[in-house]
Design an enzyme around this catalytic site. Structure first.
Site, mmCIF file in Angstrom:
data_model
loop_
_atom_site.group_PDB
_atom_site.id
_atom_site.type_symbol
_atom_site.label_atom_id
_atom_site.label_comp_id
_atom_site.label_asym_id
_atom_site.label_seq_id
_atom_site.Cartn_x
_atom_site.Cartn_y
_atom_site.Cartn_z
ATOM 1 N N SER A 93 69.970 7.668 -32.031
ATOM 2 C CA SER A 93 70.752 9.104 -31.013
ATOM 3 C C SER A 93 71.366 10.374 -30.977
ATOM 4 C CB SER A 93 72.045 8.203 -30.668
ATOM 5 O OG SER A 93 71.744 7.007 -29.863
HETATM 6 N N1 SAH Z 1 72.462 3.076 -33.559
HETATM 7 C C1 SAH Z 1 71.411 3.660 -33.724
HETATM 8 C C2 SAH Z 1 70.034 3.829 -32.604
HETATM 9 C C3 SAH Z 1 69.948 2.550 -31.738
HETATM 10 S S1 SAH Z 1 68.319 2.626 -31.330
HETATM 11 C C4 SAH Z 1 71.544 4.485 -34.693
HETATM 12 O O1 SAH Z 1 72.500 5.230 -34.867
HETATM 13 O O2 SAH Z 1 69.861 4.821 -35.012
HETATM 14 C C5 SAH Z 1 68.194 1.185 -30.300
HETATM 15 C C6 SAH Z 1 67.929 -0.369 -31.351
HETATM 16 O O3 SAH Z 1 68.601 -1.437 -30.592
HETATM 17 C C7 SAH Z 1 66.696 -0.016 -31.260
HETATM 18 O O4 SAH Z 1 66.510 -0.784 -33.409
HETATM 19 C C8 SAH Z 1 66.371 -1.787 -31.742
HETATM 20 O O5 SAH Z 1 64.867 -2.589 -31.783
HETATM 21 C C9 SAH Z 1 67.347 -2.444 -31.432
HETATM 22 N N2 SAH Z 1 67.671 -3.402 -30.388
HETATM 23 C C10 SAH Z 1 67.127 -3.849 -29.010
HETATM 24 N N3 SAH Z 1 66.912 -4.911 -28.966
HETATM 25 C C11 SAH Z 1 68.106 -5.265 -29.797
HETATM 26 C C12 SAH Z 1 68.885 -6.556 -29.445
HETATM 27 N N4 SAH Z 1 69.017 -7.547 -28.529
HETATM 28 N N5 SAH Z 1 69.295 -6.798 -30.971
HETATM 29 C C13 SAH Z 1 69.303 -5.832 -31.848
HETATM 30 N N6 SAH Z 1 69.262 -4.369 -31.996
HETATM 31 C C14 SAH Z 1 68.373 -3.945 -30.097
#
Ligand code: SAH
Length: 246
Positions: A93
């Protein structure tokens, strides 16, 4: 022949070639350079309205560039005011969103926090810098592995990473003082509300396409809910959808 088009394509190619060369040199950027870029990022966060000194100092410390896998890391991009790709079609993000969501969580040192969507592990590291015990869940195995390795290499031993489906939460460690979700479900998952302690806070982007951050607080059997900023996160996928991905 349309010379204008030819000349401008030549420029585009030259600029792209320049960016590639710059990109290759990026990884060797000195620690002092990264630190200066991080300080500039924090100055911008202040101008954008982030006030919590603990959050600002956590973001001044966490080496964001280390959380961006090397092929995607760039000197300008790592601390820029935008999301950055981290592979597998996912992004880390924008710094402002990380700071804003962290500030809204109002974490106290020693609190237990659950993050859904580990991605690069950067947000988890920021939470750990604030003194929280962090439990974070990522659905994509390669990202979970990269985050686990980076968090360990950067010395964040108060973070536990689980590769699994965030809709289930992490019942073994519940209840949590706070929950931060960094991917967007259609609605607030009930299972996550259940894993909040009484008085616990959650921040979560909700919606399909158009999303809104929702800040909620559990008070006994009730949930106080407040809509906040419009945002854009990747969708929170369900386990079986994830298996269908190419
Ligand atoms: N917080 C992260 C950025 C998040 S991007 C950082 O600091 O880099 C969103 C992430 O959520 C992605 O990696 C995606 O694979 C994950 N995601 C999507 N659906 C999910 C689920 N049901 N459970 C866990 N992770 C999930």
């Amino acid at each position: 022949m349309d010379w204008g088009a030819t000349v401008s394509s030549a420029w585009v190619i030259a600029i792209l070639a320049g960016l590639c060369v710059a990109g290759a040199a990026d990884v060797d950027s000195s620690e002092a350079d990264w630190t200066a870029r991080r300080a500039a990022m924090v100055q911008l966060l202040r101008r954008q309205g982030i006030r919590d000194e603990a959050v600002l100092s956590a973001m001044a410390k966490v080496r964001r560039h280390q959380f961006i896998p090397a092929p995607y890391r760039s000197r300008i991009g790592a601390y820029g005011d935008h999301p950055s790709p981290i592979g597998q079609g996912q992004t880390i993000s924008q710094p402002f969103i990380v700071a804003y969501m962290t500030e809204r969580l109002r974490l106290q040192p020693g609190e237990k926090v659950l993050e859904i969507g580990t991605g690069s592990g950067y947000q988890a590291a920021v939470l750990a810098e604030l003194g929280a015990a962090v439990y974070t869940i990522e659905i994509l195995p390669s990202l979970a592995e990269h985050a686990r390795e980076t968090l360990e290499a950067e010395g964040y031993d108060s973070v536990s990473v689980l590769c699994g489906d965030g809709y289930k939460g992490w019942p073994e460690h519940a209840p949590f003082d706070a929950i931060i979700v960094t991917c967007a479900p259609e609605d607030v998952p009930r299972s996550l509300v259940e894993q909040l302690r009484d008085g616990g806070r959650m921040i979560i982007p909700v919606g399909v396409g158009v999303q809104r951050l929702v800040v909620l607080r559990k008070v006994g059997d009730r949930v106080e809910q407040q809509d906040d900023l419009p945002v854009r996160f990747v969708p929170m996928v369900r386990e079986n959808e994830e298996k269908r991905w190419p």
